[in-house]
Design an enzyme around this catalytic site. Structure first.
Site, mmCIF file in Angstrom:
data_model
loop_
_atom_site.group_PDB
_atom_site.id
_atom_site.type_symbol
_atom_site.label_atom_id
_atom_site.label_comp_id
_atom_site.label_asym_id
_atom_site.label_seq_id
_atom_site.Cartn_x
_atom_site.Cartn_y
_atom_site.Cartn_z
ATOM 1 N N CYS A 85 -9.606 32.434 -25.416
ATOM 2 C CA CYS A 85 -11.287 32.725 -24.031
ATOM 3 C C CYS A 85 -11.036 34.447 -25.088
ATOM 4 C CB CYS A 85 -9.779 32.701 -22.954
ATOM 5 S SG CYS A 85 -8.753 33.764 -23.131
ATOM 6 N N GLU A 108 -8.495 33.760 -14.359
ATOM 7 C CA GLU A 108 -9.040 34.360 -15.753
ATOM 8 C C GLU A 108 -9.182 32.964 -16.431
ATOM 9 O OE1 GLU A 108 -8.154 37.395 -17.093
ATOM 10 O OE2 GLU A 108 -6.989 37.923 -15.173
ATOM 11 N N GLY A 152 -7.774 29.585 -16.255
ATOM 12 C CA GLY A 152 -8.455 27.940 -17.416
ATOM 13 C C GLY A 152 -10.070 28.063 -17.058
ATOM 14 N N ALA A 205 -0.560 22.299 -17.788
ATOM 15 C CA ALA A 205 -2.249 21.992 -18.126
ATOM 16 C C ALA A 205 -1.323 20.256 -18.540
ATOM 17 C CB ALA A 205 -2.499 22.086 -19.442
ATOM 18 N N LYS A 241 1.301 24.735 -12.090
ATOM 19 C CA LYS A 241 1.216 23.802 -12.982
ATOM 20 C C LYS A 241 1.111 23.057 -14.041
ATOM 21 C CE LYS A 241 -2.105 20.992 -13.330
ATOM 22 N NZ LYS A 241 -1.916 20.498 -14.353
ATOM 23 N N GLU A 285 -18.830 28.536 -24.457
ATOM 24 C CA GLU A 285 -17.973 28.636 -24.663
ATOM 25 C C GLU A 285 -17.425 27.515 -26.596
ATOM 26 O OE1 GLU A 285 -13.663 30.554 -23.248
ATOM 27 O OE2 GLU A 285 -14.098 28.485 -21.648
HETATM 28 P P1 NAP Z 1 -9.366 23.404 -17.133
HETATM 29 O O1 NAP Z 1 -9.764 22.458 -17.541
HETATM 30 O O2 NAP Z 1 -9.638 24.286 -16.204
HETATM 31 O O3 NAP Z 1 -7.955 23.244 -16.755
HETATM 32 C C1 NAP Z 1 -6.623 24.270 -16.816
HETATM 33 C C2 NAP Z 1 -5.848 23.801 -15.375
HETATM 34 O O4 NAP Z 1 -6.704 23.242 -14.523
HETATM 35 C C3 NAP Z 1 -5.329 23.161 -16.195
HETATM 36 O O5 NAP Z 1 -3.486 22.817 -15.792
HETATM 37 C C4 NAP Z 1 -5.986 21.597 -14.883
HETATM 38 O O6 NAP Z 1 -4.263 20.506 -15.535
HETATM 39 C C5 NAP Z 1 -5.462 22.178 -14.440
HETATM 40 N N1 NAP Z 1 -6.933 21.475 -13.621
HETATM 41 C C6 NAP Z 1 -7.804 20.954 -13.761
HETATM 42 N N2 NAP Z 1 -7.691 20.127 -12.413
HETATM 43 C C7 NAP Z 1 -8.029 20.818 -11.225
HETATM 44 C C8 NAP Z 1 -7.709 20.551 -9.716
HETATM 45 N N3 NAP Z 1 -9.064 19.886 -10.123
HETATM 46 N N4 NAP Z 1 -7.022 21.153 -9.323
HETATM 47 C C9 NAP Z 1 -5.906 22.134 -9.479
HETATM 48 N N5 NAP Z 1 -5.715 21.935 -11.001
HETATM 49 C C10 NAP Z 1 -6.846 21.124 -11.830
HETATM 50 O O7 NAP Z 1 -9.353 24.278 -18.495
HETATM 51 P P2 NAP Z 1 -8.457 23.660 -19.806
HETATM 52 O O8 NAP Z 1 -9.003 22.901 -21.024
HETATM 53 O O9 NAP Z 1 -7.501 23.533 -20.046
HETATM 54 O O10 NAP Z 1 -8.532 25.546 -20.730
HETATM 55 C C11 NAP Z 1 -9.317 26.213 -21.177
HETATM 56 C C12 NAP Z 1 -10.202 26.896 -20.954
HETATM 57 O O11 NAP Z 1 -9.234 28.146 -20.231
HETATM 58 C C13 NAP Z 1 -11.204 27.481 -21.165
HETATM 59 O O12 NAP Z 1 -12.647 27.682 -20.514
HETATM 60 C C14 NAP Z 1 -10.369 29.172 -21.987
HETATM 61 O O13 NAP Z 1 -11.973 30.137 -22.553
HETATM 62 C C15 NAP Z 1 -9.766 29.438 -20.520
HETATM 63 N N6 NAP Z 1 -9.075 30.315 -20.411
HETATM 64 C C16 NAP Z 1 -9.470 31.165 -19.813
HETATM 65 C C17 NAP Z 1 -7.652 32.142 -20.378
HETATM 66 C C18 NAP Z 1 -7.679 33.755 -19.754
HETATM 67 O O14 NAP Z 1 -7.330 35.105 -19.388
HETATM 68 N N7 NAP Z 1 -8.783 34.705 -19.279
HETATM 69 C C19 NAP Z 1 -7.488 32.529 -21.324
HETATM 70 C C20 NAP Z 1 -6.840 30.898 -21.720
HETATM 71 C C21 NAP Z 1 -8.023 30.168 -21.423
HETATM 72 P P3 NAP Z 1 -4.794 19.860 -16.188
HETATM 73 O O15 NAP Z 1 -4.779 20.016 -17.538
HETATM 74 O O16 NAP Z 1 -4.004 18.275 -15.508
HETATM 75 O O17 NAP Z 1 -6.196 18.551 -16.052
#
Ligand code: NAP
Length: 486
Positions: free
Chosen positions: A291, A257, A235, A181, A179, A387
């Site tokens: 991240c 992650e 995420g 984003a 799935k 962040e």
């Molecule tokens: P996010 O809002 O948590 O979304 C991540 C993914 O989860 C998206 O595909 C999102 O779908 C999905 N999602 C949201 N709510 C969900 C639910 N209830 N059930 C299942 N899936 C759900 O994060 P983001 O804003 O896309 O990404 C930024 C974050 O990722 C930052 O905090 C960053 O630090 C972190 N990140 C971490 C790493 C690492 O390796 N540690 C790498 C890259 C990014 P939708 O988009 O459709 O809402």
């Protein structure tokens, strides 16, 4: 179609069981630079997600039974296909994510690198023979694929976050449901199109797309399924906690992650040009939306003035603009992201931070934030506590090693940390004391398929990449083979 040289890579339907599945419900994917609609993409629901899970389940046994060398061959073919299409894939990344083309090309190569790395690792998934406590009995410890895996990825690396999970999954014999984003499904669908073309069997790779409204529905279907045996999530920490909680009812394996809050420390004895180059690399990639982005920069007081002067000169070189404009900094991904960055800047200034320099957006638009350097930031400010995910350098001076190590560790996150010093003893000492999964010493570049990427504390658990990267995708089975006298 957005001028792809290979129109077959422009895909807007879900990919389930080797087929493109259209839906009457659709959602818009927007160009982050100007909020215009790029594409109308399939809005999947629980039924389609369950179809994808069932397809992955049907494909699993045959895929897992294939020789590792055969799985590896297909993975290499997919990596080659990514590289052969790197201009189109980079353009898709630029369109939906906004990052500069040069960075997007780098991401495609990085993404292909995970497939080639794990194609090599596929043949190295092994076990052991254990000295038996029983007479005439052989004890085997073997590794088996966990089964159907759900992959949930963020928007900031639409290609690489997919293949960093897909690589170890395929290498170990798992099948997947991805799935992507809401903001960036097009790149993932193009990669699925390439996988289809190189001959992955139906059901091995499935992609279910959906808007942010559909995400909880798709997420619930994936996490509550008894067929899905693993969820690999990248995420935000908030959603990661929710996923982990949801997976508890079926005792799934979970890899997380999550978000970071990286400190970057510059000691008095650092090579300042290296420190400045490292800061630029660690801070401004993807407009600060990574991240591992340096979120809090701590500078020892003896070199603070000179470092700030050189950093200011380097930041002044960074231009802002659309992905295809040759600029170094693209737009924020969406309105919420832009608002958060602006909120962090105004909160810091309202609480005593000073603006050292602020670039210009050159009228690129409201979705762009000019690089800004803030001095005198403190632990209570939002830019230290969360962040920022934007092109904001937040500077704080310090005097002693103990003081800065304590300040750096003063966060619930533990993903990446950086420091700059020419003292070998200090390199070892400070690296050991930092509570982070990734430490860059005298470098701001820390990501590669060869390295174990992952965090401590609330930045998650599990490691992606490296020789450890297949561990989370296998179960260890122990077999006792006792001799029966004829
Ligand atoms: P996010 O809002 O948590 O979304 C991540 C993914 O989860 C998206 O595909 C999102 O779908 C999905 N999602 C949201 N709510 C969900 C639910 N209830 N059930 C299942 N899936 C759900 O994060 P983001 O804003 O896309 O990404 C930024 C974050 O990722 C930052 O905090 C960053 O630090 C972190 N990140 C971490 C790493 C690492 O390796 N540690 C790498 C890259 C990014 P939708 O988009 O459709 O809402």
């Amino acid at each position: 179609m957005q001028h792809l040289s290979d129109p077959d890579l422009w895909r807007t339907d879900a990919y389930i069981n080797g087929e493109w599945v259209s839906t009457s419900a659709r959602f818009d994917v927007l160009d982050p630079a100007d909020r215009t609609v790029l594409a109308s993409v399939a809005e999947c629901d629980a039924t389609l997600t369950n179809d994808a899970i069932a397809a992955a389940d049907r494909a699993f046994s045959a895929w897992a039974a294939r020789r590792a060398a055969d799985r590896a061959q297909l993975m290499r073919a997919l990596a080659d296909a990514l590289l052969a299409s790197e201009d189109d894939l980079a353009r898709l990344i630029g369109l939906e994510n906004g990052k500069p083309l040069a960075e997007a090309v780098g991401e495609v190569r990085y993404a292909a690198g995970f497939l080639t790395w794990f194609a090599e690792q596929a043949r190295r998934v092994d076990g052991s023979v254990i000295e038996s406590p029983w007479e005439r009995t052989t004890i085997l410890a073997t590794r088996e694929p966990v089964g159907v895996a759900a992959l949930i990825t963020p928007w900031n690396f639409p290609a690489a976050m997919f293949t960093r999970k897909l690589g170890p999954a395929l290498a170990t014999g798992c099948t997947v449901v991805l799935k992507p984003a809401e903001q960036t499904p097009l790149t993932a669908l193009a990669i699925a199109a390439l996988a289809h073309r190189v001959g992955f069997p139906a059901g091995v790779i499935n992609v279910v797309t959906g808007s942010a409204d559909a995400a909880p529905v798709i997420g619930e279907a994936l996490t509550s399924s008894r067929t899905v045996r693993k969820v690999s999530f990248t995420g935000s920490t908030a959603v990661g906690k929710l996923i982990a909680a949801q997976c508890a009812s079926t005792v799934k394996r979970v890899s997380l992650e999550l978000g970071g809050n990286a400190p970057l420390i510059v000691f008095d004895d650092a090579d300042l040009d290296t420190a400045v180059a490292g800061t630029i690399a660690a801070k401004f990639r993807n407009a600060g939306q990574t991240c591992v982005a340096a979120n809090r920069v701590f500078v020892q007081s003896g070199i603070a003035e000179e470092y700030t002067k050189r950093l200011t000169a380097a930041v002044a070189e960074l231009t802002v603009g659309r992905f295809d404009s040759g600029s170094a900094i693209g737009p924020m991904i969406d309105d919420d992201a832009t608002a958060k960055v602006r909120r962090h800047i105004s909160d810091a200034i309202a609480n005593g931070a000073t603006v050292v320099s602020e670039g210009s957006t050159n009228e690129a638009g409201d979705q762009f934030v000019a690089p800004i350097i803030l001095a005198n930031t403190t632990a209570s400010m939002q830019c230290h506590q969360e962040e920022t995910f934007g092109p904001v350098v937040s500077l704080t001076t310090f005097d002693t090693v103990d003081e800065v190590v304590e300040a750096a560790n003063d966060t619930d996150s533990g993903l990446a940390a950086y420091f700059f010093t020419n003292d070998l003893g200090r390199s070892h000492d400070v690296s050991k004391r930092l509570q982070f999964g990734i430490v860059g010493v005298n470098t701001g570049v820390i990501s590669a398929p060869e390295v174990p990427f992952g965090g401590m504390k609330e930045s998650g658990y599990g490691r992606e990449g490296s020789a450890y990267g297949t561990d989370d995708w296998t179960e260890i089975k122990y077999t006792a083979l006792a001799h029966v006298a004829p």
